[in-house]
Design a protein around this motif. Structure first.
Motif, mmCIF file in Angstrom:
data_model
loop_
_atom_site.group_PDB
_atom_site.id
_atom_site.type_symbol
_atom_site.label_atom_id
_atom_site.label_comp_id
_atom_site.label_asym_id
_atom_site.label_seq_id
_atom_site.Cartn_x
_atom_site.Cartn_y
_atom_site.Cartn_z
ATOM 1 N N ALA A 556 51.964 32.743 34.313
ATOM 2 C CA ALA A 556 51.573 34.117 34.030
ATOM 3 C C ALA A 556 51.984 34.501 32.610
ATOM 4 O O ALA A 556 53.000 34.050 32.122
ATOM 5 N N LYS A 557 51.161 35.329 31.988
ATOM 6 C CA LYS A 557 51.447 35.741 30.610
ATOM 7 C C LYS A 557 52.591 36.750 30.573
ATOM 8 O O LYS A 557 53.421 36.736 29.686
ATOM 9 N N ASP A 558 52.597 37.627 31.563
ATOM 10 C CA ASP A 558 53.590 38.694 31.548
ATOM 11 C C ASP A 558 53.851 39.185 32.970
ATOM 12 O O ASP A 558 53.314 38.657 33.926
ATOM 13 N N LYS A 559 54.676 40.233 33.058
ATOM 14 C CA LYS A 559 55.042 40.806 34.358
ATOM 15 C C LYS A 559 53.811 41.260 35.135
ATOM 16 O O LYS A 559 53.702 41.064 36.338
ATOM 17 N N LYS A 560 52.888 41.857 34.409
ATOM 18 C CA LYS A 560 51.697 42.402 35.046
ATOM 19 C C LYS A 560 50.892 41.282 35.712
ATOM 20 O O LYS A 560 50.407 41.413 36.838
ATOM 21 N N GLU A 561 50.797 40.184 34.998
ATOM 22 C CA GLU A 561 50.016 39.090 35.559
ATOM 23 C C GLU A 561 50.725 38.437 36.756
ATOM 24 O O GLU A 561 50.069 37.916 37.656
ATOM 25 N N ILE A 562 52.041 38.497 36.762
ATOM 26 C CA ILE A 562 52.775 37.989 37.932
ATOM 27 C C ILE A 562 52.350 38.798 39.160
ATOM 28 O O ILE A 562 52.022 38.247 40.203
ATOM 29 N N GLU A 563 52.332 40.127 38.999
ATOM 30 C CA GLU A 563 51.916 41.013 40.085
ATOM 31 C C GLU A 563 50.496 40.694 40.554
ATOM 32 O O GLU A 563 50.213 40.580 41.748
ATOM 33 N N GLN A 564 49.609 40.515 39.565
ATOM 34 C CA GLN A 564 48.199 40.237 39.895
ATOM 35 C C GLN A 564 48.055 38.936 40.677
ATOM 36 O O GLN A 564 47.281 38.859 41.627
ATOM 37 N N ALA A 565 48.819 37.938 40.267
ATOM 38 C CA ALA A 565 48.713 36.640 40.942
ATOM 39 C C ALA A 565 49.180 36.742 42.394
ATOM 40 O O ALA A 565 48.598 36.145 43.295
ATOM 41 N N ILE A 566 50.246 37.512 42.601
ATOM 42 C CA ILE A 566 50.743 37.671 43.975
ATOM 43 C C ILE A 566 49.692 38.377 44.834
ATOM 44 O O ILE A 566 49.450 37.997 45.983
ATOM 45 N N GLN A 567 49.054 39.375 44.249
ATOM 46 C CA GLN A 567 47.991 40.078 44.993
ATOM 47 C C GLN A 567 46.801 39.159 45.285
ATOM 48 O O GLN A 567 46.225 39.189 46.364
ATOM 49 N N TRP A 568 46.489 38.335 44.294
ATOM 50 C CA TRP A 568 45.361 37.389 44.458
ATOM 51 C C TRP A 568 45.596 36.480 45.667
ATOM 52 O O TRP A 568 44.721 36.262 46.483
ATOM 53 N N HIS A 569 46.821 35.984 45.815
ATOM 54 C CA HIS A 569 47.085 35.030 46.895
ATOM 55 C C HIS A 569 46.959 35.707 48.260
ATOM 56 O O HIS A 569 46.546 35.096 49.231
ATOM 57 N N GLU A 570 47.291 37.008 48.311
ATOM 58 C CA GLU A 570 47.166 37.703 49.591
ATOM 59 C C GLU A 570 45.706 37.772 50.035
ATOM 60 O O GLU A 570 45.395 37.620 51.209
ATOM 61 N N LYS A 571 44.835 37.989 49.068
ATOM 62 C CA LYS A 571 43.408 38.098 49.402
ATOM 63 C C LYS A 571 42.796 36.773 49.808
ATOM 64 O O LYS A 571 41.900 36.719 50.661
ATOM 65 N N ILE A 572 43.273 35.704 49.186
ATOM 66 C CA ILE A 572 42.629 34.410 49.418
ATOM 67 C C ILE A 572 42.780 33.979 50.874
ATOM 68 O O ILE A 572 41.954 33.245 51.417
#
Length: 774
Positions: A556-572
DNA sequence: CCGCTACGGGG
DNA sequence: GGGTACGTAGCGG
């Protein structure tokens, strides 16, 4: 009679009749031995039952019946042949297998004791009622009397003698027996090795332990004791009522079995079962205890021990020896509940549970489920069949996305929760559901990229029981979030082991449920799902750092992207079928990845992650082994640490150059250069003369004792000839060859880390060259 | 690439 | 008691 806890079982013959012996502990901690007469049996499959029965009767075999069992998925009538003497079963089977009317025989190779346990539905390491043998599930353990021991040996004259024996019990007794005098209160001294060993056996008889624990006792402590007892003409009476020790051949070595007690060799359990999930790559008592108990051995090098013994300075050796027993005991208290949990699930005796491989545990689990389902247990493959299976061409394995070499920040790790078990369950993968013939199954449950498919109409034997395990494990995990019961933890762990081993068991050549197509299908579905995840992540714009089999590392590039990645995995997870699920493991601030070098084939994945709490998770850098000298090991670890915590490759390279210059200028410490290799055969048996073999030959010529099993300590010295020719016994070496230590030890160890930063080996070498001039 | 040899844990 | 059971790295060919 009140309930009993089943610790061990075995059998004896009384007038040709088999009697099962159940070794149990009662509620008051007393040992009770139950005797149960039990008939053994096997099955015959034939389409000419009348003829076979007639022939059996002619042979005087009259204890037979016709039974209906499930064989390969369908009901079949079979002849069940009994014998009161379990040893008759193989003999009868040998006879019948030659008859042309007999198509196949079954369950002749299931051990007598285990048949009894399965037929009685009796779980080892669990409570049961002695009246009807009904299992009473309870979380309580009985009061157990546990003893751990350890021996020290030293070469004296031409033989290796036992110089010390220590033991520790869970009731607080600690003792060291030695053949030299000491002022320490816990040391008892003896004037001879023989007296010491006999006293040890006497003390065991007095303590009367239920469980004896060792660390590598099968291959070392018991083996050595046996050797010395034979030499000194001592009866090895460690068992109950003075019974001796039996060495059961199994696999590579043998298991030391003590009648009436359970000998648990913890090294076996760690090696066979625990090691894949441990961080340490070496399974020494020191490392294993450090990781599991947070405490290691007392430091005492072998040479120091020898010197101390010579000087009659035995205090440190005694403390060292006792500590080993204490650690072994502590490990036992930590691991026995895990072993017991597996025993209950797979119906294996703790003695076996602690020595079995995954395959054997799974096999026993499936055997007990077969018995419960009224299924015939498939036969073990014969020798030729195993060979054939081994010859089969291998199929495509898992997907590995080569890591992006170097240091990275903000690494998120995701992995599938039990990928293969959930695939087996979701796609109903089992030998008897393969290519069922239904058009719908062919259309809807086909293996990606292959022509095989699995039935969707009827649950297969393996998926059904595996589903129970997976679902149960999820339930237990939920419960564990609420209560931190250690009993539940161990149960969860046992379930995990069985679930995860099923895939490998499909492809294991010695498997009773061998199914190559099933293994291949698991791998294909696995590739399919991890690829799906990787592609989806890429589509959403995430950077994939590394992926392997069932895990996926995102940067992840930054904190924000860490959050986004965690959300992405929930949807998958909504897009994944059945019980297949992607989990978020953690985010690591820094990590180092090293791809394999060109010439390295099949090298393990190498990476090191620095977690938030500052601990290092190191994978695949294996220079902790003893065929690397101390110097190489230290250099590697230091470099790894510098790179990750200081984030300075420059410093690491500078440090490496310093070390090289030191080595080159002859300032390296001799003890850091010793390489240890074991002579595993008699000296004369070696065809290939490796360095340690050459050294042993030299030692022999020089009149020094050399024998099988000895660890040869050597140093590569200057001069002419091959490396082997220049290898000298460590204590005789006059100098060392700097080039060898730099090029074959220090640099390769360091480069395993530094190659990630494009540091070229030649460059390091050149830049140190100036100082090489002498 | 293949086949052979040696290793591990323990002292 | 059906008995033989591992998995892998490193080397030389």
């Amino acid at each position: 009679m009140s309930d009993l806890f089943l610790l061990d079982a075995d059998y004896e013959l009384e007038e040709g009749r088999g009697i099962i012996l159940l070794y149990c502990k009662d509620k008051h901690g007393k040992m009770q031995v139950l005797k149960k007469p039990y008939k053994s049996y096997f099955y015959i499959q034939t389409s000419s039952k009348d003829i076979v029965i007639k022939r059996l009767e002619e042979e005087g075999i009259k204890d037979i019946e016709i039974v209906e069992k499930i064989l390969n998925g369908s009901k079949k009538k079979l002849i069940k042949v009994y014998s009161e003497n379990p040893r008759e079963i193989p003999k009868i089977r040998d006879k019948v297998k030659e008859w042309k009317e007999v198509e196949e025989e079954y369950e002749y190779a299931v051990s007598y004791v285990y048949k009894f346990l399965m037929d009685s539905d009796l779980e080892p390491a669990n409570w049961f009622s002695p009246d009807d043998l009904a299992v009473k599930h309870s979380n309580d353990l009985p009061e157990l009397n546990i003893l751990a021991f350890d021996i020290e040996i030293i070469e004296e004259g031409n033989e290796e003698k036992i110089i010390m024996i220590s033991y520790a019990t869970n009731r607080g007794k600690k003792q060291v027996l030695a053949t030299k005098e000491s002022s320490l209160s816990f040391v008892k001294s003896f004037s001879s090795e023989k007296q010491m060993i006999e006293a040890f056996f006497d003390e065991i008889a007095k303590i009367d332990p239920d469980i004896i624990c060792t660390y590598n006792g099968d291959a070392f402590d018991f083996a050595k004791l046996k050797e010395r007892c034979e030499k000194l003409k001592i009866k090895m009476s460690i068992g109950k009522n003075g019974e001796t020790v039996r060495f059961e051949r199994r696999g590579r070595g043998s298991a030391a079995s003590v009648k009436g007690r359970v000998h648990i060799d913890l090294f076996n359990f760690v090696d066979h079962i625990l090691s894949p999930s441990m961080k340490t790559e070496v399974l020494t008592l020191d490392e294993v205890a450090r990781e599991l108990l947070g405490e290691g051995k007392i430091e005492l090098k072998w040479q120091e021990m020898k010197d101390a013994w010579k000087k009659k300075d035995i205090e440190r050796i005694a403390e060292y020896c006792l500590k080993d027993s204490e650690l072994t005991l502590a490990l036992a208290e930590y691991l026995l509940p895990q072993i017991f949990a597996i025993s209950r699930l797979t119906m294996t005796l703790p003695f076996d549970t602690s020595r079995y491989y995954y395959s054997q545990l799974v096999e026993h689990f499936l055997m007990r489920k077969s018995a419960e389902d009224n299924r015939i247990i498939p036969n073990m493959p014969k020798h030729d069949e195993i060979e054939q299976r081994r010859q089969l061409p291998s199929y495509t394995g898992a997907i590995v996305i080569e890591p992006k070499t170097g240091l990275h920040e903000n690494i998120l790790v995701f992995d599938f929760q039990s990928l293969y078990p959930t695939i087996i369950v979701t796609h109903n993968i089992s030998p008897e559901t393969l290519n069922c013939g239904h058009t719908e199954c062919r259309m809807k449950n086909a293996v990606p990229g292959g022509k095989n498919y699995f039935c969707m109409q009827q649950k297969g034997f393996i998926p059904r029981h595996l589903e129970e395990v997976v679902i149960e494990r999820r339930k237990v995990k939920e419960e564990l979030k609420k209560t931190k019961s250690s009993m539940l933890k161990n149960y969860q762990y046992a379930l995990k082991i069985i679930a995860n081993a099923m895939y490998g068991y499909f492809g294991y050549a010695g498997s009773r449920w061998f199914c190559r197509e099933c293994g291949e299908a698991c791998a294909a579905f696995g590739r399919h799902y991890i690829t799906f995840v990787i592609n989806d992540a890429k589509e959403k714009g995430f950077e994939i750092l590394y992926a392997d089999t069932d895990s996926c590392f995102i940067k992840a590039k930054d904190k924000k992207e860490i959050e986004q990645a965690i959300q992405w995995h929930e949807k998958i997870n909504d897009k994944l079928p059945g019980i297949i699920e992607l989990e978020y493991r953690d985010t690591y601030p820094v990590g180092l990845f090293v791809s394999r070098a060109k010439e390295e084939v099949g090298a393990k994945k190498r990476y090191a992650l620095l977690s938030k709490d500052g601990s290092l998770e190191i994978r695949g850098f294996e220079t902790v082994r003893r065929d690397w000298c101390e110097l190489a090991k230290t250099v590697q670890h230091k470099i790894l640490k510098m790179v990750l915590t200081e984030r300075s490759v420059e410093n690491a390279v500078k440090y490496l150059k310093d070390v090289i210059n030191q080595v080159k200028s002859g300032k390296a410490k001799k003890e850091d250069l010793i390489i240890y290799t074991q002579l595993t055969m008699p000296l004369s048996a070696y065809k290939q003369i490796a360095p340690h073999v050459k050294v042993a030959q030299k030692m022999k010529e020089r009149g020094r004792p050399v024998g099988e099993g000895m660890i040869i300590e050597y140093i590569i010295t200057k001069g002419k000839g091959s490396i082997a020719e220049r290898a000298e016994p460590a204590d005789e070496a006059k100098d060392y060859d700097p080039d060898y230590y730099i090029n074959n030890q220090v640099l390769p160890a360091a480069m395993r880390v530094l190659q990630a930063f494009n540091i070229k080996e030649d460059l390091v070498r050149q830049e140190t060259l100036s100082s090489w001039v002498k």
